[in-house]
Write a protein that holds these residues in place. Structure first.
Motif, PDB file in Angstrom:
ATOM      1  N   PRO A 408       0.827  -0.932  -0.209  1.00 13.66           N
ATOM      2  CA  PRO A 408       0.041   0.204  -0.078  1.00 13.66           C
ATOM      3  C   PRO A 408       0.839   1.355  -0.068  1.00 13.66           C
ATOM      4  N   ASP A 409       0.400   2.311  -0.637  1.00 12.52           N
ATOM      5  CA  ASP A 409       1.058   3.499  -0.474  1.00 12.52           C
ATOM      6  C   ASP A 409       1.843   4.030   0.949  1.00 12.52           C
ATOM      7  N   ASP A 410       1.217   3.680   1.967  1.00 13.49           N
ATOM      8  CA  ASP A 410       1.677   3.976   3.162  1.00 13.49           C
ATOM      9  C   ASP A 410       2.780   3.080   3.509  1.00 13.49           C
ATOM     10  N   TRP A 411       3.164   2.222   3.024  1.00 19.74           N
ATOM     11  CA  TRP A 411       4.215   1.352   3.313  1.00 19.74           C
ATOM     12  C   TRP A 411       5.334   1.835   3.928  1.00 19.74           C
ATOM     13  N   GLN A 412       5.879   1.723   4.936  1.00 17.39           N
ATOM     14  CA  GLN A 412       6.909   2.382   5.658  1.00 17.39           C
ATOM     15  C   GLN A 412       8.381   1.695   5.491  1.00 17.39           C
ATOM     16  N   TYR A 413       8.254   0.461   4.805  1.00 21.09           N
ATOM     17  CA  TYR A 413       9.781  -0.410   4.942  1.00 21.09           C
ATOM     18  C   TYR A 413      10.501  -0.062   3.310  1.00 21.09           C
ATOM     19  N   GLY A 414      10.020   0.590   2.524  1.00 21.38           N
ATOM     20  CA  GLY A 414      10.498   0.945   1.282  1.00 21.38           C
ATOM     21  C   GLY A 414      10.681  -0.188   0.350  1.00 21.38           C
ATOM     22  N   ASN A 415      11.458  -0.104  -0.610  1.00 23.71           N
ATOM     23  CA  ASN A 415      11.538  -1.206  -1.906  1.00 23.71           C
ATOM     24  C   ASN A 415      12.759  -1.091  -2.493  1.00 23.71           C
ATOM     25  N   ILE A 416      13.921  -0.422  -1.595  1.00 19.56           N
ATOM     26  CA  ILE A 416      15.129  -0.626  -1.954  1.00 19.56           C
ATOM     27  C   ILE A 416      15.923  -1.104  -0.823  1.00 19.56           C
ATOM     28  N   ARG A 417      16.929  -1.999  -0.917  1.00 23.00           N
ATOM     29  CA  ARG A 417      17.723  -2.557  -0.042  1.00 23.00           C
ATOM     30  C   ARG A 417      19.204  -2.013  -0.560  1.00 23.00           C
ATOM     31  N   HIS A 418      19.774  -1.743   0.436  1.00 20.78           N
ATOM     32  CA  HIS A 418      21.266  -1.019   0.168  1.00 20.78           C
ATOM     33  C   HIS A 418      22.198  -1.972   1.088  1.00 20.78           C
ATOM     34  N   HIS A 419      23.263  -2.244   0.829  1.00 21.68           N
ATOM     35  CA  HIS A 419      24.251  -2.824   1.645  1.00 21.68           C
ATOM     36  C   HIS A 419      25.745  -2.607   1.094  1.00 21.68           C
ATOM     37  N   LYS A 420      26.524  -2.269   1.989  1.00 21.94           N
ATOM     38  CA  LYS A 420      28.052  -1.884   1.772  1.00 21.94           C
ATOM     39  C   LYS A 420      28.873  -3.321   2.198  1.00 21.94           C
ATOM     40  N   ILE A 421      29.502  -3.611   1.191  1.00 22.63           N
ATOM     41  CA  ILE A 421      30.610  -4.818   1.570  1.00 22.63           C
ATOM     42  C   ILE A 421      31.878  -4.582   1.638  1.00 22.63           C
ATOM     43  N   ASP A 422      32.775  -5.436   2.378  1.00 24.98           N
ATOM     44  CA  ASP A 422      34.082  -4.950   2.419  1.00 24.98           C
ATOM     45  C   ASP A 422      35.066  -6.024   1.715  1.00 24.98           C
ATOM     46  N   TYR A 423      34.260  -6.488   0.466  1.00 23.52           N
ATOM     47  CA  TYR A 423      35.123  -7.507  -0.112  1.00 23.52           C
ATOM     48  C   TYR A 423      34.669  -7.228  -1.794  1.00 23.52           C
ATOM     49  N   ASP A 424      35.645  -7.687  -2.679  1.00 26.38           N
ATOM     50  CA  ASP A 424      35.168  -7.592  -3.963  1.00 26.38           C
ATOM     51  C   ASP A 424      34.340  -8.763  -4.441  1.00 26.38           C
ATOM     52  N   ILE A 425      33.387  -8.582  -5.390  1.00 26.74           N
ATOM     53  CA  ILE A 425      32.445  -9.708  -5.788  1.00 26.74           C
ATOM     54  C   ILE A 425      33.334 -10.294  -7.063  1.00 26.74           C
ATOM     55  N   GLU A 426      33.070 -11.682  -6.785  1.00 25.50           N
ATOM     56  CA  GLU A 426      33.663 -12.636  -7.870  1.00 25.50           C
ATOM     57  C   GLU A 426      32.654 -13.379  -8.646  1.00 25.50           C
ATOM     58  N   ASN A 427      31.580 -13.953  -7.757  1.00 25.72           N
ATOM     59  CA  ASN A 427      30.449 -14.289  -8.427  1.00 25.72           C
ATOM     60  C   ASN A 427      29.298 -14.149  -7.813  1.00 25.72           C
ATOM     61  N   ILE A 428      28.152 -14.311  -8.662  1.00 23.71           N
ATOM     62  CA  ILE A 428      26.942 -14.042  -8.367  1.00 23.71           C
ATOM     63  C   ILE A 428      26.021 -15.085  -8.951  1.00 23.71           C
ATOM     64  N   LYS A 429      24.958 -15.499  -8.016  1.00 22.68           N
ATOM     65  CA  LYS A 429      24.180 -16.444  -8.424  1.00 22.68           C
ATOM     66  C   LYS A 429      22.886 -16.037  -8.139  1.00 22.68           C
ATOM     67  N   ILE A 430      22.015 -16.114  -9.092  1.00 24.64           N
ATOM     68  CA  ILE A 430      20.472 -15.538  -9.028  1.00 24.64           C
ATOM     69  C   ILE A 430      19.457 -16.578  -9.325  1.00 24.64           C
ATOM     70  N   VAL A 431      18.612 -16.992  -8.311  1.00 28.23           N
ATOM     71  CA  VAL A 431      17.595 -17.829  -8.520  1.00 28.23           C
ATOM     72  C   VAL A 431      16.431 -16.911  -8.695  1.00 28.23           C
ATOM     73  N   CYS A 432      15.733 -17.322  -9.894  1.00 26.08           N
ATOM     74  CA  CYS A 432      14.479 -16.723 -10.026  1.00 26.08           C
ATOM     75  C   CYS A 432      13.389 -17.782 -10.210  1.00 26.08           C
ATOM     76  N   ASP A 433      12.171 -17.530  -9.498  1.00 21.09           N
ATOM     77  CA  ASP A 433      11.045 -18.550  -9.726  1.00 21.09           C
ATOM     78  C   ASP A 433       9.806 -18.034  -9.541  1.00 21.09           C
ATOM     79  N   GLN A 434       9.520 -17.387 -10.986  1.00 18.89           N
ATOM     80  CA  GLN A 434       8.131 -16.478 -11.110  1.00 18.89           C
ATOM     81  C   GLN A 434       7.753 -15.388 -10.382  1.00 18.89           C
ATOM     82  N   SER A 435       7.795 -15.634  -9.004  1.00 20.22           N
ATOM     83  CA  SER A 435       7.464 -14.298  -7.878  1.00 20.22           C
ATOM     84  C   SER A 435       8.568 -14.297  -6.899  1.00 20.22           C
TER      85      SER A 435
END
Ligand code: FRU
Length: 480
Positions: A408-435
């Motif tokens: 709903p419009d008054d949702w207070q928890y937002g739709n962006i998540r942010h995280h700062k890492i202290d390492y370099d990314i080497e690999n990424i695995k994304i599992v997507c399953d419809q929703s």
């Protein structure tokens, strides 16, 4: 509604059964390989164990609607954690000691028996009460409630009726029951412990004292405690409610934390060496680890905390995450999706040295793996009108599902998540399953779980980065 809310599946009418059947057969938005309820609402995983050469899993289930009502334990079995067979409700709250639901709990496999512990939830004029209960799962997959239930009647002095979610661990010759609880004096969250020599008779020992050198989180209720050993470390996991946001952590309505350290059952202390949020996405709660695991420690969680989701219109809400294998590397808890090592995927591999790489997706259930990834990368999943993006720039990670906002419009928890890492990314695995999306960085060092509810239209993946280095991309469509 009230009558319907506290009704058991045994009382379903013929017309309700017809409706259930229709819902069960509707596939819209339904993940293919994440566990969803046939109809109604799913929440926490329960009774997760390996017993009689099979994996057993239960979940909190309200069959009659897409809201929280009378909770049953739905039972599933599997031989590979990939294909699950559903067996219906195996703990149906028909007794007075569980008059308002068979709430969450864990399993203990011992003496060739699988003991299932759960909370009998009671609502009455004076509020809420809780009984701790036991049921036995046998080799024929029959579950029988213990005739002398409850094994712990009501709550100990000094705690409100919010005492629940028993998880049993064995240490030396003793069994310990961890419970999530709330102190009466200041309505703060805590884990309390009972002890037993024989699994049937339990004695209250006290609170688990969480010892931490830094400031530790607070909350008004700690739910679903879990305790296990991973790679030589004691790991305590629980789901605090009422925790305040702290930097990029704890931005969800309810969050999950893990602590690495040392448990001392005699003194009831857990000395914390490191603690953090367990999943950095939007939708992850009430995880439970497998009892009597035949190999690695494995965790599964409710991918959510909400009930007001778009799949409501199709008569069901919520799913579980994939089972995740746990390990501890350099004092951090890593999670890897368990089932995707299976051969049941069609692999498409690309070696890519263009800095913009679009892929037209044939379907929305897939595994995307990127090796040798650039440190800075942007992955978007898009239709003609909308996109969801996951980006890493200068060790800052953003997951943005704003365009898929289902709140709903008054949702207070937002739709962006942010995280700062202290390492370099080497690999990424994304599992997507419809929703649902599960994003694993560097073999599960950081994980983001994210529900999203796309329209039924064509989807594109676009992977872009700044440089022209060679990157390995594997896309596996799910064929089962
Ligand atoms: C966590 C929880 C548990 C409780 C169950 C009820 O999501 O609130 O504490 O046992 O759900 O369904």
């Amino acid at each position: 509604m009230q009558e319907q809310k506290y009704k058991t599946i045994n009382l379903a009418t013929a017309s309700e059964k017809i409706k259930f059947n229709e819902i069960e057969n509707s596939s819209e938005l339904r993940p293919l390989f994440h566990i969803t309820p046939p109809h109604g609402l799913l929440n926490d995983p329960n009774g997760f164990c390996f017993f009689n050469n099979q994996f057993h899993l239960f979940y909190q289930w309200f069959p009659f609607g897409t809201y929280h009502g009378m909770k049953h334990w739905m039972h599933l079995t599997s031989s590979d954690l990939l294909n699950w067979q559903e067996h219906g409700s195996k703990i149906t709250p028909t007794e007075n000691y569980e008059s308002h639901g068979a709430y969450s709990g864990g399993a203990l496999v011992e003496n060739n028996n699988a003991y299932l512990f759960y909370t009998g939830n009671i609502k009455n004029e004076s509020g809420r009460d809780a009984n701790q209960c036991l049921a036995l799962l046998d080799e024929t997959n029959t579950v029988t409630k213990y005739s002398a239930n409850p094994i712990v009647k009501s709550v100990p002095q000094g705690y409100t009726g919010h005492v629940r979610d028993p998880k049993i661990v064995k240490h030396n010759d003793n069994y310990y029951m961890l419970l999530g609880a709330q102190r009466e004096a200041d309505l703060s969250g805590v884990i309390i412990i009972y002890q037993s020599k024989d699994i049937l008779n339990w004695e209250f020992k006290g609170e688990l004292n969480l010892q931490c050198d830094d400031a530790f989180l607070t909350g008004y209720m700690f739910e679903c405690p879990d305790l296990l050993r991973v790679d030589g470390h004691d790991v305590l996991i629980f789901s605090p409610q009422g925790t305040e946001a702290d930097g990029s952590r704890f931005h969800n309505r309810f969050n999950v934390i893990y602590c690495l350290g040392t448990i001392n059952f005699e003194q009831l202390t857990f000395k914390i060496e490191h603690w953090d949020e367990l999943d950095r996405g939007f939708d992850f709660y009430a995880p439970q680890t497998m009892a009597n695991t035949p190999n690695e420690q494995t965790l599964i969680a409710w991918a959510g905390t909400d009930e007001d989701l778009p799949s409501r219109q199709f008569g069901w809400v919520n799913c579980l995450t994939l089972p995740r294998t746990l390990s501890v590397i350099n004092h951090r808890l890593y999670q890897q999706p368990k089932i995707l090592e299976s051969d049941s995927f069609n692999k498409i591999s690309f070696k890519n040295n263009n800095n913009n790489f679009p892929i037209n997706l044939e379907q929305l259930s897939f595994l995307l793996e990127i090796e040798n990834t650039d440190k800075n990368i942007n992955i978007s999943l898009s239709t003609k009108n909308k996109h969801l993006t996951f980006s890493i720039l200068d060790r800052e990670i953003y997951l943005d599902r704003s365009q898929y906002n289902h709140h709903p419009d008054d949702w207070q928890y937002g739709n962006i998540r942010h995280h700062k890492i202290d390492y370099d990314i080497e690999n990424i695995k994304i599992v997507c399953d419809q929703s649902i999306l599960e994003i694993y960085l560097n073999h599960g060092r950081d994980v983001f779980t994210c529900l999203f509810f796309p329209e039924n239209e064509e989807h594109k993946l676009n992977i872009s980065r700044e440089e022209d280095t060679e990157m390995d991309i594997k896309l596996n469509y799910l064929t089962i």
